[in-house]
Design an enzyme around this catalytic site. Structure first.
Site: not given
Lengths: 343, 343, 343, 343
Positions: A148-150, A152
């Protein structure tokens, strides 16, 4: 030349995959799919590609006949799992950009995603795709769960602290701020310009699904049970995530120790830039870099770390390509040598 | 490999030249200069280059010893002219990104720029650098006057109309809207965030220097004396210029005629995208494209044309590289094959 | 105290009416309606009112029993007309913020709005509500058609030129730029943050409904047939419209003449600020002012005028209140004495 | 009518004072000063006031002859102290918007502000101006130190927790995000549009002066020694601060307990809105409200609180007027009854 497929072309991660792979020297895109827009051109959906990539969108039913070496699943969670199941017996490798195989088990998934999982066998196969932490297993993986973006930005910023057991693992705080593209391409109340512009707020406090992803991966990588407080906020920008990490050291430490620790973990990593100033999301825009600034405050006794990523590149499609490069035996950085677009 | 120099690295056009040339396959940057920051690293001034292009800035005094094939002058007007004079006897080719050699003569320059010109000999040598209009002479030029940002979008949008004598040349209106980077890297009242954000206004009405540049070049290219009303406005965005052109046809015309005209002029041009919908600046962000939409309104009898460019790329550094490619005998599009950064 | 009703509270014009009327000294809001949110509190829909205006929304069916002196119809076009019809026999005065009664006739309406009109009798009754031009008839009106946002800024800027027959009425160009709230409160592709932010484009070229509104009202007020070219563009800001007017004088003129003309028309108007610098939308934010800058360019022979308004206040709810004040015999400026919110 | 002076009119806090006091029913502005722009009109410096408040700026030397009941010092820190000293013997009350008298002593001031203090006697006289916490002493104060923007939102959000000794006072974390106007009206690198727009970063980590202000006031109000970790970040918006507070309870607690606690402290406060959803800065724009959302996370055991204020109103000029009202014996909310400007 490796043959690649992109399943799901209408969202932002799909269009970013095309943007980045267009310049990849050892890969060709053999098929791009959309069930909704089958028969339309990619540039009908994403007008920036007009005259550059005008390829016609196909149905995902044609994947097997194209038989690519690897497919990216740029699909919503809950949809990806069915494609992974469908391709289970095939030799096609998969990078899944959804959240369907990032967690440890069907139970955890169903508790946090509030929907049934149709292919629980996948959890055991899936390798979590942060190359800096799991490079060896990614190279051999058939299925990579792209982070997921967060998670990472959060995990990479805190991993050295947890791995070295330097901090109290029960009191990790991640205060994150993301651009609007994290909410997807769909027009919703939350993405209406006048609800975002000149505004700022937290959302999903206590309940955001990325909480458990950060917590499980840090626990696994650090071989310690962690408790993660994760608070996302919505920034009036298109792209970028800045995460501010707060942790309590459980031993004596200096700024020098902290610098050494991060150097040991990351100084050879091509996509991590260790910094001694505050990371800015504009300095990594459009690229796969993670800028990290670790900091010890002698006055308060707290450790902090700040990380900046582009949520669509390092937080999604760029990291997916980094994983693809590893899975197909190529140089990890191929196609990702980009200078940030600033200003 | 051609050796290239960039004179003046601290502004936005300087950093864009580095960003774009970094991926150019047949060019190497041999020197980047800054008198103010000599000895510092490029990434000290433009932090997005950290770990990617960390080269040390030199003084321009070292240009001759490096002896590049071509230099870009990314300098303010009034400063460029001295460098052009200085390099007059050398074999080094020059692309000048300032306004110092775009006009027809010392007199016109001094009237509109309100300062003396130190090298009037240059006006005769300089070739105006819009490749789509002046490709042949650019190829042979020693000195190219790279066009202003507004004139690029305005001239290319109107050139077919004027060239074919389709419109009244005395009543050309250009209503342009630009992003803030057009005002440069310096902190000024006009670039203070809170003076731009949530704001919009015209500026330089009647007096903007690009007025005469548009008028002279259209007159020259169209072989007709034109009168240009040019109104710039300041948009709360970083990059991009949208120009709305209004003209009066002086003969019977249809939308089909108009489409044919633009097709004849531009359909083979790699960096011009003719459109049948309204151009958007986000569709060309970070790239060298010009999106153009010509339109005839039967009800009013007016011809309109809309053009969108990125002011720092097609309006400055990208077009400069396109000119360099021509001047050094390379393929015109080398290094400029970029997909717009959207979203 | 006058009793007032607001029909339609969920859009931006409805919430602006409440914001502005909250401080009006001679008016009380007796009813606010919403068919969709009947029974909810206003602050459930517009959270900024929490703890300030928490009144419960009613159905419009209750209007007659409340029997207010005047109602505002803050409804979409096509819906308003039915309410006007319904209230035809009542003594309740009406300010209609939709486009349903701004044009001259059913035929013109149906041609430009592409839908049938259910109450054509209303066209003859309705007075067009720009107080500076039509104050006398507004005072006596039972039904005021509150002007469109673009027409307000466009018409007021050009009216003196047309009225005095100073310019060629067949070649009037209005190049307008509006904030996103003009597109309404609904989440749509066009209002998605990432489609607006860092972007700019024209839309509705040749076909926007405000074209005919501007043209008809200028023709009526100027007693001359006019032809209007109107081009709206979408700005990445919440509020504000800047309009740039281009016209051809049909007699000799000077800047002094122009200033005198605008002074004669507007110098006593409390909500018009004549300017000698470029109007900025941030200078009128949240207020009922129109800033106007008329300009003659001796070099080109063109007359220009720039006007700035807040599309939700002067372009909608503020002007509606100005009209209400006139219709109910109060001081025209009551409740509208606001300092712009800048920065 | 009370006579009021505003010393320092060219910054944002000065212009906000004028905006807000313009509608105050029991106050008249007798003098507005600027040493730099003496003799100019206020509207020459802040064009939004054109035609509304055009008063001529005077020198502060004229203060004593005007002899107002109260003056606002809207001056930079380091400058204010001299005016306070100068007015020490006068009967004029003072609200100082600078940081010169907010801290406990000359020593603390000089350590954090890195400059000598010329009037240390003032520390003992000055009352810290958060009405909800120090109302009684403010009423009797001759000199009020108006709080910093960040401290206002941070302290009010955490005060109940510290006062009731509910949390570990040594581990308080304040992660704050502010709009650009917090950096002032001056054009600086940090306020250049293209350095802020599409960007986000932390700044002043470990060293920001508001850290010690938050820490001292919470310690004083809570009668406990606290340690505060404060991290400001820069948002691409004009106005607004959102603060996210993280604390560790030191006893068993439930969400209900937390709600009761905040209700006890704040439910009668006219300018505090307790919320059960995430505060948004756009919901308090232009107003004196503080929106607060306290939250207990059973899973992690952490207490959180989110607060939103307008940095120029509640974080500066609005709170200054609230203090003035108390100091001059008026109703605390006079002149501050404003509906937030949303959208």
């Amino acid at each position: 030349m490796h043959k690649i497929g992109i399943i799901g072309a209408t969202g932002y991660t799909g269009s970013e995959l095309v943007r980045l792979l267009h310049h990849h020297p050892e890969v060709e895109i053999s098929i791009i799919t959309s069930e909704t827009y089958e028969g339309k051109r990619l540039s009908d959906i994403h007008p920036q590609f007009e005259g550059i990539v005008d390829v016609t969108l196909k149905s995902a039913k044609q994947i097997k006949e194209v038989n690519p070496d690897l497919v990216f699943l740029a699909l919503p969670h809950g949809v990806s799992m069915d494609y992974v199941k469908e391709l289970a017996g095939e030799s096609i490798k998969i990078v899944d950009l959804s959240g369907d195989f990032r967690l440890s088990s069907k139970n955890v998934y169903e508790a946090w995603y509030d929907k049934p999982h149709s292919y629980p066998e996948g959890f055991a196969q899936a390798v979590y795709g942060i190359p800096e932490l799991f490079r060896k297993t990614i190279k051999k993986a058939k299925l990579v769960a792209n982070p997921g973006c967060f998670p990472t930005g959060a995990i990479v910023a805190a991993a050295p602290l947890v791995k070295e057991k330097l901090v109290d693992p029960k009191h990790l705080i991640f205060d994150s701020k993301t651009g609007v593209t994290g909410a997807g391409v769909k027009a919703k109340v939350v993405t209406h310009y006048s609800n975002v512009n000149e505004n700022f707020k937290a959302y999903g406090v206590k309940t955001h699904r990325h909480t458990i992803e950060i917590q499980e991966i840090l626990s696994q990588y650090g071989e310690t049970e962690t408790t993660v407080q994760f608070t996302p906020h919505l920034l009036p920008v298109d792209r970028g995530i800045l995460t501010s990490v707060y942790a309590r050291p459980n031993k004596q430490i200096t700024q020098g120790d902290l610098n050494n620790l991060y150097d040991q973990h990351y100084s050879n990593e091509p996509f991590i830039r260790l910094s001694t100033t505050n990371p800015e999301i504009k300095n990594i825009r459009g690229t796969n870099y993670i800028d990290i600034f670790p900091l010890f405050d002698e006055r308060t006794g707290n450790i902090m770390a700040f990380s900046a990523i582009d949520n669509l590149v390092r937080g999604a499609s760029g990291q997916a390509i980094q994983n693809m490069n590893l899975m197909l035996g190529m140089d990890e950085g191929l196609g990702l040598d980009i200078i940030p677009l600033r200003p």
